[in-house]
Motif scaffolding. Structure first.
Motif, PDB file in Angstrom:
ATOM      1  N   GLY B 342     -81.382 -98.344  28.402  1.00 60.45           N
ATOM      2  CA  GLY B 342     -82.000 -99.268  29.346  1.00 60.45           C
ATOM      3  C   GLY B 342     -81.191 -99.369  30.622  1.00 60.45           C
ATOM      4  N   GLN B 343     -79.886 -99.477  30.468  1.00 63.39           N
ATOM      5  CA  GLN B 343     -79.033 -99.598  31.654  1.00 63.39           C
ATOM      6  C   GLN B 343     -79.190 -98.382  32.552  1.00 63.39           C
ATOM      7  N   PHE B 344     -79.246 -97.197  31.939  1.00 61.68           N
ATOM      8  CA  PHE B 344     -79.331 -95.993  32.754  1.00 61.68           C
ATOM      9  C   PHE B 344     -80.659 -95.900  33.477  1.00 61.68           C
ATOM     10  N   THR B 345     -81.732 -96.267  32.779  1.00 58.51           N
ATOM     11  CA  THR B 345     -83.027 -96.138  33.439  1.00 58.51           C
ATOM     12  C   THR B 345     -83.180 -97.210  34.514  1.00 58.51           C
ATOM     13  N   LEU B 346     -82.572 -98.377  34.274  1.00 57.98           N
ATOM     14  CA  LEU B 346     -82.794 -99.468  35.222  1.00 57.98           C
ATOM     15  C   LEU B 346     -82.205 -99.179  36.587  1.00 57.98           C
ATOM     16  N   PHE B 347     -81.072 -98.507  36.613  1.00 58.89           N
ATOM     17  CA  PHE B 347     -80.388 -98.369  37.898  1.00 58.89           C
ATOM     18  C   PHE B 347     -81.233 -97.658  38.949  1.00 58.89           C
ATOM     19  N   PRO B 348     -81.723 -96.430  38.633  1.00 59.78           N
ATOM     20  CA  PRO B 348     -82.580 -95.783  39.631  1.00 59.78           C
ATOM     21  C   PRO B 348     -83.846 -96.583  39.922  1.00 59.78           C
ATOM     22  N   VAL B 349     -84.383 -97.244  38.903  1.00 61.02           N
ATOM     23  CA  VAL B 349     -85.592 -98.042  39.125  1.00 61.02           C
ATOM     24  C   VAL B 349     -85.311 -99.144  40.141  1.00 61.02           C
ATOM     25  N   MET B 350     -84.164 -99.792  39.995  1.00 58.80           N
ATOM     26  CA  MET B 350     -83.832-100.873  40.917  1.00 58.80           C
ATOM     27  C   MET B 350     -83.677-100.353  42.336  1.00 58.80           C
ATOM     28  N   LEU B 351     -83.031 -99.196  42.460  1.00 62.25           N
ATOM     29  CA  LEU B 351     -82.866 -98.621  43.799  1.00 62.25           C
ATOM     30  C   LEU B 351     -84.217 -98.300  44.412  1.00 62.25           C
ATOM     31  N   LEU B 352     -85.100 -97.706  43.598  1.00 60.01           N
ATOM     32  CA  LEU B 352     -86.423 -97.336  44.102  1.00 60.01           C
ATOM     33  C   LEU B 352     -87.214 -98.570  44.509  1.00 60.01           C
ATOM     34  N   ALA B 353     -87.063 -99.633  43.714  1.00 59.91           N
ATOM     35  CA  ALA B 353     -87.807-100.854  44.027  1.00 59.91           C
ATOM     36  C   ALA B 353     -87.310-101.472  45.326  1.00 59.91           C
ATOM     37  N   LEU B 354     -86.036-101.257  45.625  1.00 53.31           N
ATOM     38  CA  LEU B 354     -85.484-101.852  46.841  1.00 53.31           C
ATOM     39  C   LEU B 354     -85.939-101.108  48.097  1.00 53.31           C
ATOM     40  N   LEU B 355     -86.210 -99.816  47.930  1.00 52.35           N
ATOM     41  CA  LEU B 355     -86.512 -98.988  49.103  1.00 52.35           C
ATOM     42  C   LEU B 355     -87.640 -99.532  49.986  1.00 52.35           C
ATOM     43  N   PRO B 356     -88.823 -99.854  49.385  1.00 52.20           N
ATOM     44  CA  PRO B 356     -89.931-100.281  50.251  1.00 52.20           C
ATOM     45  C   PRO B 356     -89.592-101.526  51.079  1.00 52.20           C
ATOM     46  N   SER B 357     -88.692-102.380  50.561  1.00 50.48           N
ATOM     47  CA  SER B 357     -88.373-103.598  51.308  1.00 50.48           C
ATOM     48  C   SER B 357     -87.652-103.289  52.606  1.00 50.48           C
ATOM     49  N   LEU B 358     -87.141-102.060  52.709  1.00 54.54           N
ATOM     50  CA  LEU B 358     -86.394-101.721  53.919  1.00 54.54           C
ATOM     51  C   LEU B 358     -87.284-101.725  55.164  1.00 54.54           C
ATOM     52  N   VAL B 359     -88.619-101.756  54.954  1.00 57.18           N
ATOM     53  CA  VAL B 359     -89.508-101.734  56.122  1.00 57.18           C
ATOM     54  C   VAL B 359     -89.246-102.915  57.046  1.00 57.18           C
ATOM     55  N   VAL B 360     -88.687-103.999  56.515  1.00 52.24           N
ATOM     56  CA  VAL B 360     -88.477-105.166  57.380  1.00 52.24           C
ATOM     57  C   VAL B 360     -87.449-104.872  58.464  1.00 52.24           C
ATOM     58  N   MET B 361     -86.651-103.818  58.263  1.00 52.07           N
ATOM     59  CA  MET B 361     -85.660-103.467  59.279  1.00 52.07           C
ATOM     60  C   MET B 361     -86.337-102.862  60.513  1.00 52.07           C
ATOM     61  N   GLN B 362     -87.541-102.343  60.296  1.00 51.88           N
ATOM     62  CA  GLN B 362     -88.282-101.718  61.394  1.00 51.88           C
ATOM     63  C   GLN B 362     -88.929-102.842  62.196  1.00 51.88           C
ATOM     64  N   PRO B 363     -88.426-103.126  63.393  1.00 53.25           N
ATOM     65  CA  PRO B 363     -88.845-104.352  64.059  1.00 53.25           C
ATOM     66  C   PRO B 363     -90.307-104.350  64.495  1.00 53.25           C
ATOM     67  N   ASP B 364     -90.835-103.168  64.901  1.00 54.53           N
ATOM     68  CA  ASP B 364     -92.186-103.204  65.457  1.00 54.53           C
ATOM     69  C   ASP B 364     -93.252-102.881  64.420  1.00 54.53           C
ATOM     70  N   LEU B 365     -92.864-102.895  63.147  1.00 56.98           N
ATOM     71  CA  LEU B 365     -93.825-102.585  62.102  1.00 56.98           C
ATOM     72  C   LEU B 365     -94.624-103.836  61.758  1.00 56.98           C
ATOM     73  N   GLU B 366     -95.943-103.735  61.901  1.00 57.77           N
ATOM     74  CA  GLU B 366     -96.760-104.909  61.612  1.00 57.77           C
ATOM     75  C   GLU B 366     -97.214-104.915  60.167  1.00 57.77           C
ATOM     76  N   ALA B 367     -97.474-106.101  59.666  1.00 53.47           N
ATOM     77  CA  ALA B 367     -97.960-106.234  58.294  1.00 53.47           C
ATOM     78  C   ALA B 367     -99.443-105.884  58.273  1.00 53.47           C
ATOM     79  N   SER B 368     -99.730-104.584  58.320  1.00 50.67           N
ATOM     80  CA  SER B 368    -101.124-104.160  58.331  1.00 50.67           C
ATOM     81  C   SER B 368    -101.720-104.310  56.939  1.00 50.67           C
ATOM     82  N   LEU B 369    -103.033-104.232  56.871  1.00 55.44           N
ATOM     83  CA  LEU B 369    -103.695-104.395  55.576  1.00 55.44           C
ATOM     84  C   LEU B 369    -103.241-103.319  54.600  1.00 55.44           C
ATOM     85  N   LEU B 370    -103.027-102.112  55.129  1.00 60.89           N
ATOM     86  CA  LEU B 370    -102.616-101.020  54.248  1.00 60.89           C
ATOM     87  C   LEU B 370    -101.215-101.257  53.705  1.00 60.89           C
ATOM     88  N   LEU B 371    -100.326-101.672  54.592  1.00 60.57           N
ATOM     89  CA  LEU B 371     -98.943-101.895  54.168  1.00 60.57           C
ATOM     90  C   LEU B 371     -98.848-103.037  53.159  1.00 60.57           C
TER      91      LEU B 371
END
Lengths: 262, 685
Positions: B342-371
């Protein structure tokens, strides 16, 4: 007529194993156990004992065939089957951070006992299995024998008409194992049907009203010890067992040629 | 019991949830990670970081220094101001240069002939050394030869002494301060004042304090919040699913008259609660830190207006992300057969889950319906906008609906998984292969963590202070990672002792000697052959060469410190991690060649530089091969230390390799070295 506590018809189970291909764990198993009977499923490791018991206790779904418990088909109403079933395996664990009392209460509640009923039943079990002295200590600090008693109490908490025990004495010391054997015998007096698997011949010899010998997923013979002796012409169960397995080994390829293929 | 009363799935879920929570509350590990750590760690971390910075400066500022002044040619007012400034800068004794000394060497413009090794013989350097004597620095000043009202100063110091460097620093600061004051005074004295002041510029932010702090918070809260939720929830999920499976209690639970859905829901609820509780405690702890001024955080800091409670309601927009994250944790822990897996599988999963949140760093990215329907990205964007005071109804509804759907799908999958046969059967058939797979993925995971740790933490530390940062990375970060990797290594059927796992046993004498004999040749290869070659095809950019802070911080170190920091420390700490823990795991899961290549790749990547990746990966390959060959870390440590020492010192031109014995004999010494290494080992691992 009342339904048999346990009945299986042409029960089959195959696994897809990435390495070995298709594995036939249980093949065309027909089994009947009666009320108040102790039935022993005897076989070497990997014979399909555990798989059979797991199908009966609704943990695994049969590939084909039917399993009935107290007249209810396992595949039809697994929840109803589980209500009538006490299941215990030798490797059963307890929640290390709960106390014995909490574990009994927890499973009692899951079975739907109301509070008054539950408390009465738990108190009764604490005495029956002499758990009371250590009932309020966490399970991680209990000895193997103490854990075993808690596990047994948990399995019979809801007073099930059918008990399925998967290698119940595996991993127990001599005292705990003999406690277990006493317990199984006491169930017979209570009229419970007990189906248990083992690879220890002396246990089967001592406890069982009837024995089923299973190897490579096939039930080779069923009967009381005397019947099996008569069938094979051997005196000791050890020899009986070996004779049955050897016979099957010479017969098997001719009888079911495609079954072995991966 | 024929008249068994039944209880509703809702009640059963509640019973299960309560039991899980009760167990969790009794789990010291989970409590520590979820409650105690955040409550203590942040204040401690921020407080000690501030302290450390002050301490280093404070120690040097308190030093008693002696400085010689040669200022008789300096304007009297300036002379007085300079002395006053120096005395005000700390505890300093000012001595005038004795009149009988010959000060002509001070202003000699000719650079001393730079032949490293025999600089002592240079008469100019000798004369200056004599003038400096026992004092820490010599500050000389004179009127400029170009213009009479200008002055020029020179400070002579010795780089090998901390005090001397401090004295240099203080005199530089005082003179800079004087210079800027003079400049301003002269500009003001010009007719019409400072010509630079004709066009003045000032920026004034008209956004409200609330919006500003909200926007600031919105850039970090999504990522931070998810991280906290995942760490807190991970413990609960591991215990509730993987731990239960490993503890052999799941089978019992599955023969109770409760639907698998109830089991999944009850446990999932516990995971979600644990995650949310961790998140909350972290936020409170951080909030308290910020309000006490220990850390500057937008929206929570002292100076700003802070965020009104109404804005905090935007936090609810992040709930769907939390429910989804908890479901993901549950799913992957539900798949795992053991806690470790479980520990081994969780680590990459956690990293992957964090990735999409990085969009907030993009200042001009709007919260479009698709996003908005993208898992984690939608809630992150809406939370960011919500904190900044913007709220859009349609994207919000869509986000809630889509994330509800994702969560539901995952929970359905989880339910089937709990009913499934995979984990109950055929576990032992593939135990061997599984073990190897676990070992390999353990090695890769921790190598990745190591590289990431060096990038994220090590580089921060080194930005703060190159030398101390390097020391902390090597002696703090890497040993911790090594210990963690060791603790979490998969338990094989035949347990491997730590000593054997890390190859800590002593090598044969022949192998050790053979390895040592490789050092001169290897260093020569790098300094004389490879580096000139690389600088032809991939020259270092000018900006790197002239990076003052980097160069200064290192050239200021004395040679013994430099050797300790750049040669001995990396040799020990990096070898323990890369050739010990990582290679130890990899070689138990992969073929030797693959294990070598993987660890060399990670070793090269950890050095975080395009210019160093090839030589470091090559070095990693050699060191790994040495370790496997000799079944010991020692040869690799020796080679690493020796090689680093030569390359670093040669790079700073403190020693020369050209034409010395290193170049003459180094390559030849490698031949007996390799021959010795070819001898059979004492015993094979």
């Amino acid at each position: 007529m009342q339904a048999l506590p346990i009945r299986t018809t042409n029960l089959c189970k195959t696994f897809d194993d990435p390495k070995r291909g298709t594995v036939h764990a249980v093949r065309d198993l027909n089994l009947e156990c009666n009320e108040g009977e102790i039935f022993g499923l005897l076989g070497p490791n990997g014979a399909g004992k555990t798989t059979t018991l797991r199908m009966l206790s609704t943990i695994l779904a049969p590939t084909s065939g039917e399993a009935e418990l107290a007249g209810i088909r396992v595949s039809d109403d697994p929840l109803e089957v589980r209500r009538r079933l006490g299941f215990l395996s030798g490797s059963t664990g307890l929640y290390p951070r709960l106390t014995a009392r909490e574990i009994l209460e927890y499973f009692g509640r899951l079975h739907g006992l109301d509070e008054a009923q539950l408390q009465a039943r738990v108190e009764e079990l604490l005495d029956t299995f002499t758990i009371r002295p250590f009932a309020d200590g966490r399970c991680e600090s209990l000895s193997t024998g103490q854990r075993q008693r808690v596990s047994i109490a948990r399995a019979v908490l809801h007073d099930p008409p059918v008990l399925i025990l998967d290698e119940p004495t595996t991993g127990l010391d001599i005292l705990a194992a003999s406690d277990m054997i006493d317990f199984i015998q006491s169930r017979k007096e209570a009229g419970t049907c007990v189906l248990f698997s083992t690879h220890i011949l002396s246990e089967a010899e001592r406890l069982c009203d009837r024995i089923g010998v299973i190897d490579q997923g096939r039930l080779l013979a069923v009967g009381s010890l005397e019947e099996l002796r008569a069938q094979t012409g051997k005196e000791w169960l050890e020899d009986v067992f070996r004779a049955l397995v050897q016979d099957a080994g010479t017969e098997a390829p001719a009888a079911t040629p495609p079954a072995n293929e991966g | 019991m024929s008249s068994t009363p039944t209880c509703s799935p809702g009640q059963q879920t509640w019973i299960l949830w309560r039991c899980e929570i009760r167990q969790l509350l009794r789990d010291r590990r989970a409590l520590f990670a979820g409650v105690l750590l955040p409550a203590l760690l942040y204040p401690l971390l921020f407080w000690s970081q501030g302290k450390l910075e002050n301490v280093a400066e404070g120690i040097m500022a308190e030093r008693e220094l002696t400085m010689i002044l040669a200022l008789e040619d300096v304007d009297a007012d300036l002379n007085a101001e300079l002395r006053a400034g120096l005395e005000a800068s700390g505890d300093v004794t000012l001595v005038d240069l004795a009149t009988d000394q010959d000060a002509t060497s001070l202003w000699d413009t000719e650079e001393p002939a730079s032949t490293p090794g025999d600089s002592q013989a240079d008469p100019l350097t000798l004369a200056r050394l004599e003038l400096l004597g026992e004092s820490h620095a010599l500050l000389a000043g004179r009127r400029s030869t170009l213009k009479d009202d200008r002055h020029e100063f020179r400070v002579f110091y010795n780089v090998q002494s901390d005090d001397s460097r401090e004295a240099r620093g203080r005199s530089r600061d005082v003179i800079r301060e004087l210079a800027s004051r003079t400049r301003k005074a002269r500009l003001d004295a010009l007719p019409g004042g400072d010509p630079g002041a004709h066009l003045s510029f000032e920026s004034i932010d008209v956004a409200s304090d609330e919006d500003k702090s909200g926007a600031g918070l919105g850039r970090m809260l999504p990522l931070f919040g998810l991280m906290m939720l995942l760490t807190g929830g991970a413990f609960a999920a591991l215990g509730a699913f993987a731990g239960e499976r490993e503890g052999k209690t799941l089978e019992t639970l599955l023969v109770q008259p409760i639907p698998a859905r109830v089991v999944a829901l009850g446990k999932y609820g516990a995971v979600l609660c644990a995650g949310l509780a961790t998140l909350l405690i972290n936020l409170i702890s951080l909030g308290i830190c910020a309000s006490m001024g220990l850390v500057e955080m937008p929206g929570l800091g002292e100076g700003s207006a802070g965020l009104p409670p109404s804005r905090m309601l935007a936090g609810f927009l992040y709930l769907p992300a939390c429910t989804l994250a908890a479901a993901l944790l549950s799913l992957f822990c539900g798949r795992a057969r053991t806690y470790r897996e479980g520990q081994f599988t969780l680590f990459p999963v956690m990293l992957l889950a964090l990735l999409p949140s990085l969009v907030v760093m993009q200042p001009d990215l709007e919260a479009s319906l698709l996003l908005c329907i993208v898992p984690f990205a939608g809630p992150a964007l809406l939370l960011r906008d919500g904190l900044a005071g913007q709220f859009a109804i349609l994207p919000t509804l869509l986000m809630f609906a889509s994330h509800g759907l994702w969560t539901w799908l995952i929970l359905e999958r989880l339910k089937n998984l709990l009913d499934s046969e995979r984990t109950l059967s055929s576990t032992d058939l593939t135990a061997e292969a599984g073990q190897r797979g676990l070992s390999a993925s353990h090695g890769k995971t921790w190598a990745f963590v190591g590289v990431l740790g060096v990038y994220l933490i090590g580089s921060r530390l080194q930005q703060w202070n190159l030398a101390w940062g390097l020391a902390l990375t090597l002696w703090g970060l890497l040993p911790i990672l090594t210990a963690l990797a060791l603790r979490t290594r998969p338990a094989p059927t035949r347990p491997v002792a730590v000593k054997r796992f890390l190859s800590l046993s002593l090598p044969s004498g022949a192998h050790t000697l053979g390895a040592v004999l490789l050092i001169p040749g290897l260093s020569w290869l790098m300094v004389e052959i490879y580096l000139p070659f690389q600088s032809r095809i991939l020259p270092l950019p000018q900006s790197v060469l002239e990076n003052e802070t980097l160069g200064l911080a290192l050239t200021q170190l004395s040679t013994p410190v430099l050797i300790f920091l750049m040669a001995i420390s990396p040799a020990i700490c990096e070898e323990l991690f890369f050739r010990g823990a990582i290679l130890g795991s990899l070689r138990r899961g992969l073929t030797p060649l693959r294990a070598l290549l993987w660890q060399a790749m990670f070793f090269g990547a950890a050095h975080a530089s395009l210019y160093r990746i090839l030589p470091t990966a090559g070095l990693g390959l050699l060191l790994g091969a040495l370790t496997l060959r000799s079944a010991s870390l020692l040869p690799a440590i020796l080679v690493h230390a020796g090689y680093n020492a030569v390359v670093v010192l040669a790079g700073m031109e403190r020693i020369s390799t050209d034409g010395t014995w290193l170049a003459t004999f180094g390559p030849w010494l490698a031949i007996p070295g390799l021959a010795l290494l070819a001898l059979p080992a004492k015993k094979r691992d």
